[in-house]
Motif scaffolding. Structure first.
Motif, PDB file in Angstrom:
ATOM      1  N   GLU A 197       0.836  -1.204   0.000  1.00 15.38           N
ATOM      2  CA  GLU A 197       0.000   0.000   0.000  1.00 15.38           C
ATOM      3  C   GLU A 197       0.869   1.251   0.000  1.00 15.38           C
ATOM      4  OE1 GLU A 197      -2.657  -0.163   3.290  1.00 15.38           O
ATOM      5  OE2 GLU A 197      -3.718  -1.948   2.586  1.00 15.38           O
ATOM      6  N   LEU A 198       1.940   1.223   0.765  1.00 15.02           N
ATOM      7  CA  LEU A 198       2.867   2.354   0.824  1.00 15.02           C
ATOM      8  C   LEU A 198       3.520   2.584  -0.536  1.00 15.02           C
ATOM      9  CD1 LEU A 198       4.316   4.451   2.650  1.00 15.02           C
ATOM     10  CD2 LEU A 198       6.079   2.722   3.020  1.00 15.02           C
ATOM     11  N   LEU A 199       3.867   1.495  -1.210  1.00 12.57           N
ATOM     12  CA  LEU A 199       4.477   1.585  -2.535  1.00 12.57           C
ATOM     13  C   LEU A 199       3.539   2.290  -3.512  1.00 12.57           C
ATOM     14  CD1 LEU A 199       6.718   0.759  -4.545  1.00 12.57           C
ATOM     15  CD2 LEU A 199       5.554  -1.435  -4.790  1.00 12.57           C
ATOM     16  N   ALA A 200       2.280   1.874  -3.522  1.00 11.51           N
ATOM     17  CA  ALA A 200       1.303   2.497  -4.410  1.00 11.51           C
ATOM     18  C   ALA A 200       1.019   3.939  -4.018  1.00 11.51           C
ATOM     19  CB  ALA A 200       0.007   1.687  -4.400  1.00 11.51           C
ATOM     20  N   ASP A 237       3.044  11.154  -5.801  1.00  9.78           N
ATOM     21  CA  ASP A 237       4.313  11.632  -6.368  1.00  9.78           C
ATOM     22  C   ASP A 237       5.343  11.908  -5.269  1.00  9.78           C
ATOM     23  OD1 ASP A 237       6.162  12.361  -8.224  1.00  9.78           O
ATOM     24  OD2 ASP A 237       5.296  14.306  -8.700  1.00  9.78           O
ATOM     25  N   VAL A 238       5.506  10.927  -4.393  1.00 11.49           N
ATOM     26  CA  VAL A 238       6.516  10.994  -3.330  1.00 11.49           C
ATOM     27  C   VAL A 238       7.465   9.814  -3.545  1.00 11.49           C
ATOM     28  CG1 VAL A 238       6.929  11.059  -0.845  1.00 11.49           C
ATOM     29  CG2 VAL A 238       4.822  12.023  -1.776  1.00 11.49           C
ATOM     30  N   PRO A 239       8.499  10.004  -4.360  1.00 10.53           N
ATOM     31  CA  PRO A 239       9.387   8.894  -4.739  1.00 10.53           C
ATOM     32  C   PRO A 239      10.009   8.158  -3.566  1.00 10.53           C
ATOM     33  CG  PRO A 239       9.821  10.835  -6.083  1.00 10.53           C
ATOM     34  CD  PRO A 239       8.889  11.268  -5.013  1.00 10.53           C
ATOM     35  N   ARG A 240      10.394   8.887  -2.502  1.00  5.11           N
ATOM     36  CA  ARG A 240      11.078   8.225  -1.390  1.00  5.11           C
ATOM     37  C   ARG A 240      10.171   7.215  -0.694  1.00  5.11           C
ATOM     38  NH1 ARG A 240      16.080   7.693  -1.511  1.00  5.11           N
ATOM     39  NH2 ARG A 240      17.067   9.449  -0.511  1.00  5.11           N
ATOM     40  N   TYR A 241       8.882   7.519  -0.634  1.00  7.62           N
ATOM     41  CA  TYR A 241       7.916   6.567  -0.094  1.00  7.62           C
ATOM     42  C   TYR A 241       8.016   5.239  -0.848  1.00  7.62           C
ATOM     43  CZ  TYR A 241       4.469   8.240   3.340  1.00  7.62           C
ATOM     44  OH  TYR A 241       3.819   8.597   4.485  1.00  7.62           O
ATOM     45  N   SER A 242       7.945   5.329  -2.174  1.00  5.86           N
ATOM     46  CA  SER A 242       7.975   4.128  -3.003  1.00  5.86           C
ATOM     47  C   SER A 242       9.305   3.396  -2.876  1.00  5.86           C
ATOM     48  CB  SER A 242       7.715   4.489  -4.475  1.00  5.86           C
ATOM     49  OG  SER A 242       6.398   4.977  -4.639  1.00  5.86           O
ATOM     50  N   GLN A 243      10.400   4.151  -2.786  1.00  2.24           N
ATOM     51  CA  GLN A 243      11.712   3.517  -2.668  1.00  2.24           C
ATOM     52  C   GLN A 243      11.858   2.786  -1.335  1.00  2.24           C
ATOM     53  OE1 GLN A 243      14.076   7.088  -3.628  1.00  2.24           O
ATOM     54  NE2 GLN A 243      14.985   5.887  -5.276  1.00  2.24           N
ATOM     55  N   LEU A 244      11.365   3.388  -0.255  1.00  3.30           N
ATOM     56  CA  LEU A 244      11.403   2.725   1.039  1.00  3.30           C
ATOM     57  C   LEU A 244      10.608   1.424   1.008  1.00  3.30           C
ATOM     58  CD1 LEU A 244      10.959   5.826   3.374  1.00  3.30           C
ATOM     59  CD2 LEU A 244      12.910   4.264   3.413  1.00  3.30           C
ATOM     60  N   ALA A 245       9.431   1.481   0.365  1.00  9.85           N
ATOM     61  CA  ALA A 245       8.597   0.285   0.269  1.00  9.85           C
ATOM     62  C   ALA A 245       9.255  -0.779  -0.605  1.00  9.85           C
ATOM     63  CB  ALA A 245       7.223   0.655  -0.298  1.00  9.85           C
ATOM     64  N   LEU A 246       9.826  -0.357  -1.729  1.00 12.91           N
ATOM     65  CA  LEU A 246      10.502  -1.308  -2.616  1.00 12.91           C
ATOM     66  C   LEU A 246      11.664  -1.990  -1.893  1.00 12.91           C
ATOM     67  CD1 LEU A 246      10.771   0.328  -6.165  1.00 12.91           C
ATOM     68  CD2 LEU A 246       9.608  -1.801  -5.562  1.00 12.91           C
ATOM     69  N   ARG A 247      12.438  -1.217  -1.169  1.00 14.46           N
ATOM     70  CA  ARG A 247      13.590  -1.765  -0.449  1.00 14.46           C
ATOM     71  C   ARG A 247      13.145  -2.837   0.532  1.00 14.46           C
ATOM     72  NH1 ARG A 247      17.791   2.162   2.640  1.00 14.46           N
ATOM     73  NH2 ARG A 247      16.079   2.346   4.117  1.00 14.46           N
ATOM     74  N   PHE A 248      12.002  -2.615   1.165  1.00 13.33           N
ATOM     75  CA  PHE A 248      11.443  -3.591   2.093  1.00 13.33           C
ATOM     76  C   PHE A 248      10.924  -4.818   1.349  1.00 13.33           C
ATOM     77  CE2 PHE A 248       7.671  -5.390   4.078  1.00 13.33           C
ATOM     78  CZ  PHE A 248       8.071  -5.622   5.382  1.00 13.33           C
ATOM     79  N   LEU A 249      10.207  -4.604   0.244  1.00  9.90           N
ATOM     80  CA  LEU A 249       9.529  -5.694  -0.449  1.00  9.90           C
ATOM     81  C   LEU A 249      10.480  -6.591  -1.234  1.00  9.90           C
ATOM     82  CD1 LEU A 249       6.431  -3.679  -1.692  1.00  9.90           C
ATOM     83  CD2 LEU A 249       6.423  -5.516   0.027  1.00  9.90           C
ATOM     84  N   PHE A 269       1.919 -12.353  -2.985  1.00  7.76           N
ATOM     85  CA  PHE A 269       0.828 -12.933  -3.756  1.00  7.76           C
ATOM     86  C   PHE A 269      -0.523 -12.760  -3.058  1.00  7.76           C
ATOM     87  CE2 PHE A 269       4.101 -16.034  -5.611  1.00  7.76           C
ATOM     88  CZ  PHE A 269       4.324 -15.198  -6.681  1.00  7.76           C
ATOM     89  N   ASN A 270      -0.497 -12.313  -1.809  1.00  4.79           N
ATOM     90  CA  ASN A 270      -1.744 -12.130  -1.065  1.00  4.79           C
ATOM     91  C   ASN A 270      -2.270 -10.697  -1.142  1.00  4.79           C
ATOM     92  OD1 ASN A 270      -1.671 -14.765  -0.262  1.00  4.79           O
ATOM     93  ND2 ASN A 270      -0.594 -14.351   1.647  1.00  4.79           N
ATOM     94  N   ALA A 271      -1.520  -9.814  -1.738  1.00  7.29           N
ATOM     95  CA  ALA A 271      -1.939  -8.410  -1.844  1.00  7.29           C
ATOM     96  C   ALA A 271      -1.977  -7.999  -3.311  1.00  7.29           C
ATOM     97  CB  ALA A 271      -0.978  -7.518  -1.073  1.00  7.29           C
ATOM     98  N   THR A 272      -2.902  -7.139  -3.643  1.00 11.97           N
ATOM     99  CA  THR A 272      -3.053  -6.675  -5.020  1.00 11.97           C
ATOM    100  C   THR A 272      -2.490  -5.266  -5.150  1.00 11.97           C
ATOM    101  OG1 THR A 272      -5.069  -7.966  -5.276  1.00 11.97           O
ATOM    102  CG2 THR A 272      -4.674  -6.226  -6.893  1.00 11.97           C
ATOM    103  N   LEU A 273      -1.520  -5.125  -6.017  1.00  8.49           N
ATOM    104  CA  LEU A 273      -0.924  -3.817  -6.247  1.00  8.49           C
ATOM    105  C   LEU A 273      -1.727  -3.069  -7.299  1.00  8.49           C
ATOM    106  CD1 LEU A 273       1.478  -2.137  -5.322  1.00  8.49           C
ATOM    107  CD2 LEU A 273       2.789  -3.065  -7.204  1.00  8.49           C
ATOM    108  N   ALA A 274      -1.986  -1.806  -7.027  1.00 15.58           N
ATOM    109  CA  ALA A 274      -2.855  -1.030  -7.909  1.00 15.58           C
ATOM    110  C   ALA A 274      -2.296  -0.910  -9.317  1.00 15.58           C
ATOM    111  CB  ALA A 274      -3.089   0.358  -7.307  1.00 15.58           C
ATOM    112  N   ARG A 275      -0.989  -0.792  -9.452  1.00 16.73           N
ATOM    113  CA  ARG A 275      -0.389  -0.581 -10.770  1.00 16.73           C
ATOM    114  C   ARG A 275       0.446  -1.795 -11.150  1.00 16.73           C
ATOM    115  NH1 ARG A 275      -1.464   4.206  -8.836  1.00 16.73           N
ATOM    116  NH2 ARG A 275      -1.733   5.983 -10.224  1.00 16.73           N
ATOM    117  N   SER A 276       0.022  -2.476 -12.180  1.00 16.56           N
ATOM    118  CA  SER A 276       0.697  -3.707 -12.570  1.00 16.56           C
ATOM    119  C   SER A 276       2.142  -3.460 -13.005  1.00 16.56           C
ATOM    120  CB  SER A 276      -0.077  -4.391 -13.703  1.00 16.56           C
ATOM    121  OG  SER A 276      -0.193  -3.535 -14.827  1.00 16.56           O
TER     122      SER A 276
END
Length: 256
Positions: free
Chosen positions: A97-100, A106-118, A127-134
Motif C-alpha cells: 500500500e505504501l508503494l502504491a 508523487d513521493v518517490p522516497r515513499y515508493s523507494q522505502l517500500a521497494l527496499r522492504f519488499l 501474492f496475497n496483496a493486489t498492487l494497484a499498478r501492474s
C-alpha cells in the motif's frame, strides 16, 4: 487557486449577501492545522510524523497545494532513519500500500522505502496483496529476480573459490570428496531458500550447521565479505521506473 478554495471564496461572497450556505470539510482538525501552516507565510512548516503523512498528502492534492508534496519529500530525506524504522515494522500488504501511495502522491522516497522492504520480503505475502499498478508490481518482481541472481552468484562464489574440496585436519590439508558433496548439498538448501526470500537474514536462518565447519573455502573473510555485500545491497534505494512515477518523480525541493 484550487477549485475547492475558489468555491470557498464564492461562498464567502454569497454569505456577505445574506446567503448562509455552509461547506463541510472531510479532513480532521490536525490535518487542517497542518495544511494552514503551508498557506500562512508567517508560520513555519510543521513537524511531521510518519502516520499523519497519508492524510496530509491527500489534502495537499485535493486543495492543489504543491508545497505539501515538496515538504514531505524533503522531510522523508531529513528523517530517513526514523521513517525507515517505521517501514521495517510494516507487514507485506502494508508495504505494498505504501508503494502504491508513493506513486499516487508523487513521493518517490515513499515508493523507494517500500521497494527496499519488499525486495527482501517473503514471497507469500506478495501474492496475497493486489498492487494497484501492474507495471510497478512487475518492476518489483524484476528487482527481486536481480537480487536473487546476485545472492545465488555470491553463494556459488563462496562454494567454488579456493581449495574447494579440502578440509583442515590437525593443521594439514586432506582431500575430502564426501565433505565437499555434503557442503554442496547444504549450500543448495540455502540457495533454494533465498529464491523465496532474497535477504541476508534468510540466508542465516537457513544456514546448516555443516557450513559452520572449518573449511578453507568457507573462511571467515569470505563470509564477512558476503555479509557486507548483502548489507550494502539491502541499504540501497532501488530505482523507480519513470513510466510509472511520472515526469516530476525524483524531484525533491528544499522548503522555502
Amino acid at each position: 487557486m484550487s477549485p475547492v478554495f475558489k468555491d470557498m471564496e464564492t461562498l464567502g461572497a454569497m454569505r456577505q449577501e445574506g446567503n448562509n450556505r455552509e461547506i463541510s470539510l472531510s479532513e480532521d482538525e490536525l490535518t487542517w492545522s497542518t495544511i494552514l501552516r503551508f498557506i500562512d507565510p508567517k508560520k513555519k512548516n510543521p513537524p511531521l510524523d510518519y502516520k499523519s503523512l497519508p492524510k496530509l498528502l491527500e489534502a495537499g492534492r485535493k486543495y492543489q497545494i504543491d508545497e505539501v508534496r515538496n515538504w514531505v519529500n524533503w522531510w522523508l530525506l531529513e528523517n530517513e532513519s526514523a521513517v525507515d524504522s517505521e517501514v521495517s515494522s510494516l507487514d507485506t500488504p502494508q508495504a505494498i500500500e505504501l508503494l502504491a501511495m508513493g506513486v499516487d502522491y508523487d513521493v518517490p522516497r515513499y515508493s523507494q522505502l517500500a521497494l527496499r522492504f519488499l525486495i527482501k520480503a517473503p514471497i507469500e505475502g506478495l501474492f496475497n496483496a493486489t498492487l494497484a499498478r501492474s507495471k510497478l508490481y512487475q518492476h518489483l518482481m524484476e528487482l527481486r529476480t536481480e537480487r536473487i541472481k546476485h545472492l545465488h552468484q555470491e553463494l556459488k562464489t563462496i562454494l567454488s573459490g579456493g581449495a574447494s574440496n579440502q578440509k583442515i585436519t590437525n593443521g594439514e590439508f586432506s582431500i575430502k570428496d564426501k565433505d565437499y558433496m555434503d557442503i554442496s548439498r547444504a549450500m543448495v538448501q540455502v540457495i533454494s531458500a533465498i529464491s523465496f526470500q532474497p535477504s541476508y537474514a534468510c540466508c542465516m536462518r537457513n544456514w546448516p550447521d555443516i557450513l559452520n565447519g572449518d573449511y578453507i573455502y568457507l573462511s571467515r573473510d569470505k563470509m564477512e565479505k558476503f555479509k557486507q555485500n548483502c548489507q550494502r545491497l539491502e541499504a540501497e534505494f532501488p530505482a523507480l521506473p519513470s513510466t510509472v512515477i511520472g515526469s516530476r518523480a525524483g524531484e525533491v525541493l528544499e522548503p522555502q
